[in-house]
Design a protein around this motif. Sequence first.
Motif, mmCIF file in Angstrom:
data_model
loop_
_atom_site.group_PDB
_atom_site.id
_atom_site.type_symbol
_atom_site.label_atom_id
_atom_site.label_comp_id
_atom_site.label_asym_id
_atom_site.label_seq_id
_atom_site.Cartn_x
_atom_site.Cartn_y
_atom_site.Cartn_z
ATOM 1 N N GLU A 177 0.811 -1.216 0.000
ATOM 2 C CA GLU A 177 0.000 0.000 0.000
ATOM 3 C C GLU A 177 0.844 1.266 0.000
ATOM 4 N N GLU A 178 2.154 1.150 0.142
ATOM 5 C CA GLU A 178 3.007 2.329 0.217
ATOM 6 C C GLU A 178 3.347 2.827 -1.185
ATOM 7 N N PRO A 179 3.065 4.103 -1.493
ATOM 8 C CA PRO A 179 3.380 4.610 -2.832
ATOM 9 C C PRO A 179 4.872 4.904 -2.983
ATOM 10 N N VAL A 180 5.308 4.907 -4.200
ATOM 11 C CA VAL A 180 6.687 5.247 -4.537
ATOM 12 C C VAL A 180 6.765 6.750 -4.794
ATOM 13 N N LYS A 181 7.690 7.412 -4.117
ATOM 14 C CA LYS A 181 7.898 8.848 -4.313
ATOM 15 C C LYS A 181 9.124 9.042 -5.191
ATOM 16 N N LEU A 182 8.966 9.876 -6.196
ATOM 17 C CA LEU A 182 9.995 10.077 -7.206
ATOM 18 C C LEU A 182 10.265 11.565 -7.373
ATOM 19 N N ALA A 183 11.535 11.944 -7.323
ATOM 20 C CA ALA A 183 11.966 13.333 -7.547
ATOM 21 C C ALA A 183 12.858 13.363 -8.779
ATOM 22 N N VAL A 184 12.447 14.138 -9.800
ATOM 23 C CA VAL A 184 13.156 14.196 -11.087
ATOM 24 C C VAL A 184 13.545 15.646 -11.356
ATOM 25 N N VAL A 185 14.836 15.889 -11.516
ATOM 26 C CA VAL A 185 15.344 17.210 -11.886
ATOM 27 C C VAL A 185 15.622 17.195 -13.380
ATOM 28 N N ARG A 187 16.571 19.182 -17.251
ATOM 29 C CA ARG A 187 17.593 20.076 -17.772
ATOM 30 C C ARG A 187 17.146 21.534 -17.774
ATOM 31 N N ASP A 188 15.851 21.784 -17.801
ATOM 32 C CA ASP A 188 15.360 23.166 -17.775
ATOM 33 C C ASP A 188 15.348 23.768 -16.375
ATOM 34 N N GLY A 189 15.832 23.052 -15.342
ATOM 35 C CA GLY A 189 15.926 23.595 -13.996
ATOM 36 C C GLY A 189 14.712 23.377 -13.127
ATOM 37 N N GLN A 190 13.732 22.594 -13.565
ATOM 38 C CA GLN A 190 12.538 22.337 -12.777
ATOM 39 C C GLN A 190 12.649 20.998 -12.057
ATOM 40 N N LEU A 191 11.920 20.887 -10.935
ATOM 41 C CA LEU A 191 11.864 19.656 -10.154
ATOM 42 C C LEU A 191 10.432 19.132 -10.177
ATOM 43 N N HIS A 192 10.264 17.871 -10.579
ATOM 44 C CA HIS A 192 8.955 17.229 -10.652
ATOM 45 C C HIS A 192 8.881 16.135 -9.596
ATOM 46 N N LEU A 193 7.786 16.129 -8.831
ATOM 47 C CA LEU A 193 7.562 15.152 -7.773
ATOM 48 C C LEU A 193 6.400 14.252 -8.172
ATOM 49 N N PHE A 194 6.623 12.945 -8.111
ATOM 50 C CA PHE A 194 5.601 11.949 -8.424
ATOM 51 C C PHE A 194 5.346 11.099 -7.184
ATOM 52 N N GLU A 195 4.107 10.662 -7.063
ATOM 53 C CA GLU A 195 3.714 9.767 -5.966
ATOM 54 C C GLU A 195 2.656 8.820 -6.511
ATOM 55 N N SER A 208 3.198 14.819 -13.128
ATOM 56 C CA SER A 208 3.738 15.074 -11.787
ATOM 57 C C SER A 208 2.652 15.612 -10.871
ATOM 58 N N ASN A 209 2.752 15.240 -9.588
ATOM 59 C CA ASN A 209 1.829 15.779 -8.581
ATOM 60 C C ASN A 209 2.192 17.198 -8.187
ATOM 61 N N CYS A 210 3.473 17.528 -8.252
ATOM 62 C CA CYS A 210 3.916 18.871 -7.861
ATOM 63 C C CYS A 210 5.166 19.224 -8.653
ATOM 64 N N THR A 211 5.250 20.475 -9.083
ATOM 65 C CA THR A 211 6.411 21.002 -9.801
ATOM 66 C C THR A 211 6.989 22.160 -9.002
ATOM 67 N N ILE A 212 8.277 22.110 -8.742
ATOM 68 C CA ILE A 212 8.947 23.128 -7.928
ATOM 69 C C ILE A 212 9.932 23.886 -8.807
ATOM 70 N N THR A 262 -0.159 20.750 -0.961
ATOM 71 C CA THR A 262 -1.058 20.094 -1.920
ATOM 72 C C THR A 262 -1.129 20.837 -3.243
ATOM 73 N N GLU A 263 -0.347 21.886 -3.406
ATOM 74 C CA GLU A 263 -0.379 22.664 -4.646
ATOM 75 C C GLU A 263 0.361 21.915 -5.748
ATOM 76 N N SER A 264 -0.129 22.097 -6.966
ATOM 77 C CA SER A 264 0.488 21.425 -8.114
ATOM 78 C C SER A 264 1.719 22.148 -8.626
ATOM 79 N N HIS A 265 1.870 23.428 -8.281
ATOM 80 C CA HIS A 265 3.032 24.198 -8.745
ATOM 81 C C HIS A 265 3.476 25.114 -7.610
#
Length: 556
Positions: A177-185, A187-195, A208-212, A262-265
């Motif tokens: 039941e535990e989701p996998v959390k993924l952080a992808v950086v 080349r354009d300098g953005q960080l995408h978070l997946f769950e 992505s669930n959230c973009t930083i 909980t924000e997407s961006h």
Amino acid sequence: QVDPSLCCTPGLCFPGDGGHDNRVNCVRWHQDNCCLYSCSEDKHIVEWNTQTCKVKCKWKGDNSSVTSLCISPDGKMLLSAGRTIKLWDLETKEVYRNFTGHATSVSSLMFTTVKPMNENKAFDGITGLYFLSGAIHDRLLSVWQIRSDRKEKNAVMSFTVTDEPTFIDLTVSEVKEEPVKLAVVCRDGQLHLFEHILNGYCKKPLTSNCTIQIATPGNDEDSTPKPVPILAAAFCTDRQSLLLVYGNTLQPIIEKVSLNTTESHVCLIRDIQKALSLKTDVALTKVKTPVVNSDTKVLVPGIPGHSTAVKTPSSGKERKKNKRKPGETTESIEERLEALDIDVSKVKTPGGLPQTDSFAVLLVQGLESNDAEILNRVLNTRKESVIKNTVARMPIHAVIPLLHELTKRLQGNPYSASLMVRWLKSVFTLHASYLSTLPDLIPQLGMLYQLMESRVKTLQKLSRLHGRLFILVTQVAASETVQDATEVNQTAKLVYEDESSEEEGSDDEMIADKDSDENWDEDEEKEEQSDEQEMTVEKEINGDSDLEPENESEEE
């Protein structure tokens, strides 16, 4: 992770002793058997013994360079990636599974699960596990599942990002039941978070669930904030916070950020102008420009003592005097070219159209400004070579707007539609790889697909009607030609007889005459016989037959 002391051990990473013959791309540490595994551009994988600092085993990993390695959680399997992904058995050094799906070389490999999600079946250490892979120049991260059967070789799901991934970190899932959390950086300098919970096949790419992003606040002089590139990101031990590395690669800034949002961006405002003291705007050059004063005199070769004055740069007032007056006429470009002895016909372009390299610039300008005149000038060309070169030289971001413009023009008159089809063919041929990576390709090309399908439906009916009309027209034309045709006299105007035919005819006549003479003799004999018979009959009637033979002789 590799112990720094191992990297300094002599003999471990030099290309001798049966090691690599080219650049090493990846190194992985095996904790159980104290071995190092390395891959290189020479297409081989090497197993190193860390105690003796020598090669333990070496085998060919791929037909091209091997770019990445990853050891399974139980330590019995090894993942290698080049053009294809292979799962090796470390005991026998044989391929256990093959995975294909990336168009370019794979740059990252890592396992996402430790135990299989289906706990009912017996676990052999590898079957049922998921692993992640990313390739260069690819905006999709693929997730693969190792299954017992060999039929399934495609990715079970994929994550879509905005640009090529440069750094990836994840939290390994240990429970179903535990989701996998993924952080992808990227080349354009953005960080995408997946769950996401890995529970089987997923058809659509996951967003992505959230973009930083990180940006500067903007100074008083320039109120526009500037983006700050994110270089790397890693999850902390609590799995609820991130370590961000951003700024310049020579002076990076590390910051811990919580993920309770909980924000997407999310855009983080950071003032890094004071922290970065590097000056990269000033260009260094070895060329020095001498300062020339008005009193300076330059001596030239020739007569000794001869000097020439150097022209000083003209001031602003003199430049204003040199401007053309309203009544004066200027020379045309053709006249200037004739003065330079340049052939004007070679300089002109046929038809007044620009060259292929400027076609792409005009097309992009017309799409951005929505200028119908520029678009008509470019899209109405008929040359296949010009169309292909223009589409090949246009930037990638203008492909989707060009498809929208072509879709609008396809709905017009058939003449313009026939021209737009040539552009569509070139776009789909040259930019198919880019269009296949777009996650929203189906809604983007939905109108075009419906338009093409509606036209194709009527093609069969129109072809039947065209065939019938063609038969009718040809029959009517044939009947008209028969009526208009005049009667032809078929009697021969001249007959030619050969001499051989006359001789053959005379021979036939001679044969016929001989046959007629023979028949005449036979007829005469038959007549004489008939006369004799008549004479005997008359004698019998007159009584001459009663006479004796003696009397007959006397009478004779």
